[in-house]
Design an enzyme around this catalytic site. Structure first.
Site, PDB file in Angstrom:
ATOM      1  N   LYS A 144      62.298  -1.577  18.428  1.00 40.61           N
ATOM      2  CA  LYS A 144      61.810  -2.317  17.083  1.00 40.61           C
ATOM      3  C   LYS A 144      62.671  -2.523  16.126  1.00 40.61           C
ATOM      4  CE  LYS A 144      58.064  -0.869  13.831  1.00 40.61           C
ATOM      5  NZ  LYS A 144      57.019   0.234  13.399  1.00 40.61           N
ATOM      6  N   SER A 153      52.378  -0.753  13.119  1.00 44.31           N
ATOM      7  CA  SER A 153      53.270  -1.771  13.030  1.00 44.31           C
ATOM      8  C   SER A 153      54.177  -2.071  14.237  1.00 44.31           C
ATOM      9  CB  SER A 153      54.182  -1.740  11.877  1.00 44.31           C
ATOM     10  OG  SER A 153      54.941  -0.538  11.902  1.00 44.31           O
ATOM     11  N   SER A 163      52.312   3.972  13.389  1.00 45.42           N
ATOM     12  CA  SER A 163      52.606   2.699  13.804  1.00 45.42           C
ATOM     13  C   SER A 163      53.176   2.832  15.159  1.00 45.42           C
ATOM     14  CB  SER A 163      53.730   2.397  13.251  1.00 45.42           C
ATOM     15  OG  SER A 163      53.132   1.612  11.898  1.00 45.42           O
TER      16      SER A 163
HETATM   17  N1  GLN Z   1      49.347   1.204   8.913  1.00 46.54           N
HETATM   18  C1  GLN Z   1      50.022   2.060   8.474  1.00 46.54           C
HETATM   19  C2  GLN Z   1      50.408   1.580   6.976  1.00 46.54           C
HETATM   20  O1  GLN Z   1      50.479   0.333   6.844  1.00 46.54           O
HETATM   21  C3  GLN Z   1      51.098   2.759   9.043  1.00 46.54           C
HETATM   22  C4  GLN Z   1      52.364   1.820   9.196  1.00 46.54           C
HETATM   23  C5  GLN Z   1      53.542   2.624   9.997  1.00 46.54           C
HETATM   24  O2  GLN Z   1      53.270   3.700  10.654  1.00 46.54           O
HETATM   25  N2  GLN Z   1      54.752   2.250   9.769  1.00 46.54           N
HETATM   26  O3  GLN Z   1      51.148   2.066   6.150  1.00 46.54           O
END
Ligand code: GLN
Length: 455
Positions: A67, A142, A165
């Site tokens: 990532k 994400s 994410s």
């Molecule tokens: N969707 C969640 C957020 O926007 C989780 C994102 C993540 O786990 N990086 O904070």
């Protein structure tokens, strides 16, 4: 969808160089947009070394996608932001060092929501990632690129999970993803969004592969003060666990149907009970207060001086700083910096941030009570299957998609998402949660499920 076992079988009769080259050809033709930067030159060189017998280790010759918020020395790391579009880290993250030590071939950096803020990868400066099952739909976020690339463009992938994410894209793309216990995997070299919530974790096409990648990345690292110094070894158990179905973690009717079918199947084999965690109704707002507060502080470092997007000199520092940040950050990141700054401001700190911390304690306690009673807890990972690109415009509606995943991060416990079926051709994920450092239980249970029910 390639597993480590299948890749190793191919390596017995084919050259690693040819296999990696084929992978890059596929990525370059792909419509998924799973990668931001490819590591072609180095990957092919390593593949050649492998063919000459020069590479050893648990992941020798295996392609891994990383990532793009995990630092890779000499390889661009953007966090999918204009702010870092030219950032080349001078060091490797701990997990990347571990991959290299075990002979893995890092093929590239995967697309994601900007600074990991999102649930669909739509906030990426480099464009949305498409779902491999339907190109008009999102791959989740994400870590959307890490989920989507497992379809044919990598064998293993690393994601990060602050509030879901890893599990969300695993669920939307029909692959396996694990958020480890907070402190099991070093965060050294992970560009922070919300430090107290996030962990780097493995994504893969089988439970065995997930376990293998976790074995490599977990363990001691003194450069992360929250690292627990605990190793992980997968030792599959055949115990019949006691499973709790979390009442407060719901989903749309069609997803619930798939989930309930699995629950029925489980009842034949395990003791299954319903568990109620009453604090979960406050978990989503508490998560967003804490995540945004930490984000507002973490992102203060992007001032256009030390690194990242920079401008010609302007007459005043304030003007320079504002312009760099106005240009460098996208809309969602700005929204979170503003809300987080507000929540931490003198007059509101007690009303929002401190209250959210109290909820966090309640959530932790609720989970602890449940684990006195059950070995593992289950729920649907996401409330819906992957939705259409652009379908959700309203930020609040988007945040609500994380309702089943964020409690796990507030508590710091580990959780897996595994594919259990489809709704109209789109994958559905099962979330399996365990107590601190009980990854072995989670993975053993998941393996039992896969083996006995061929899901
Ligand atoms: N969707 C969640 C957020 O926007 C989780 C994102 C993540 O786990 N990086 O904070």
């Amino acid at each position: 969808m390639i597993t480590v076992k299948e890749w190793r079988e191919r390596l017995e009769s084919e050259r690693c160089y040819d296999l990696i080259l084929e992978l890059f050809e596929r990525i370059e033709r792909s419509k998924l947009n799973a990668f931001i930067t490819l590591n072609k030159y180095e990957a092919l060189r390593l593949a050649e070394d492998y063919d000459r017998g020069k590479i050893n280790g648990k992941l020798a010759g295996i392609p891994v996608a990383v990532k793009d918020n995990i630092c890779t020395k000499g390889l661009r790391t953007t966090c999918a932001s204009k702010m870092l579009q030219n950032f080349i880290p001078p060091y490797d993250a701990h997990v990347v060092e571990r991959l290299r030590e075990e002979g893995a071939i890092i093929i590239g950096k995967t697309n994601m929501d900007e600074f990991a803020m999102g649930t669909t990868t739509e906030t990426s400066y480099f464009g949305v990632v498409k779902n491999p099952y339907d190109l008009e739909r999102v791959a989740g976020g994400s870590s959307g690129g890490s989920g989507a690339c497992l379809h044919n463009e990598s064998v293993l992938a690393l994601g990060s999970d602050t509030g879901g994410s890893i599990r969300c894209p695993a669920s939307f793309c029909g692959v396996y993803g694990l958020k480890p216990t907070y402190g099991l995997v070093s965060r050294y070299g992970l560009i922070p969004y919300a430090n107290s919530l996030e962990q780097i974790g493995p994504m893969a096409n089988s439970i065995e592969d997930l376990a293998l990648l976790l074995e490599v990345i977990a363990g001691k690292d003194e450069r992360d003060s929250t690292n627990a110094g605990i190793n992980f070894r997968f030792n599959p158990e055949s115990r019949r666990y006691k499973i709790g179905v979390v009442k407060e973690m719901n989903a749309r009717d069609d997803v619930m149907e798939v989930f309930n079918e699995i629950v029925e199947v489980l009842r034949g084999e395990y003791e299954v009970v319903e568990v109620s965690l009453s604090s979960l109704k406050y978990a989503l707002p508490a998560y967003y207060i804490i995540a945004m507060s930490e984000a507002s502080s973490n992102l203060a470092r992007y001032d256009g001086v030390r690194y990242g997007h920079a401008l010609e000199r302007l007459d005043s520092w304030t003007k320079y700083f504002s312009k760099v940040r106005a240009e460098g950050f996208g809309e969602e990141v700005k929204r979170r910096i503003m809300l987080g700054t507000y929540a931490l401001s003198a007059g509101y700190y007690g009303r929002y941030y401190l209250k959210a911390l109290r909820v966090r304690t309640l959530v932790k306690n609720d989970f602890q009570r449940a684990f006195k009673y059950c070995d593992l807890l289950i729920s649907p990972t996401m409330p819906t299957p992957a939705f259409k690109i652009g379908e959700i415009q309203d930020p609040l509606t988007m945040y609500k998609m994380d309702v089943n995943t964020v409690p796990v991060n507030l508590a710091g416990i580990p959780a897996l998402s595994m594919p259990i079926g489809f709704v109209k051709g789109l994958p559905v994920g099962l979330q399996v949660m365990g107590n601190y450092f009980e990854e072995n239980k989670i993975l053993s249970f998941a393996l039992q499920l896969v083996r006995s029910y061929e899901i």
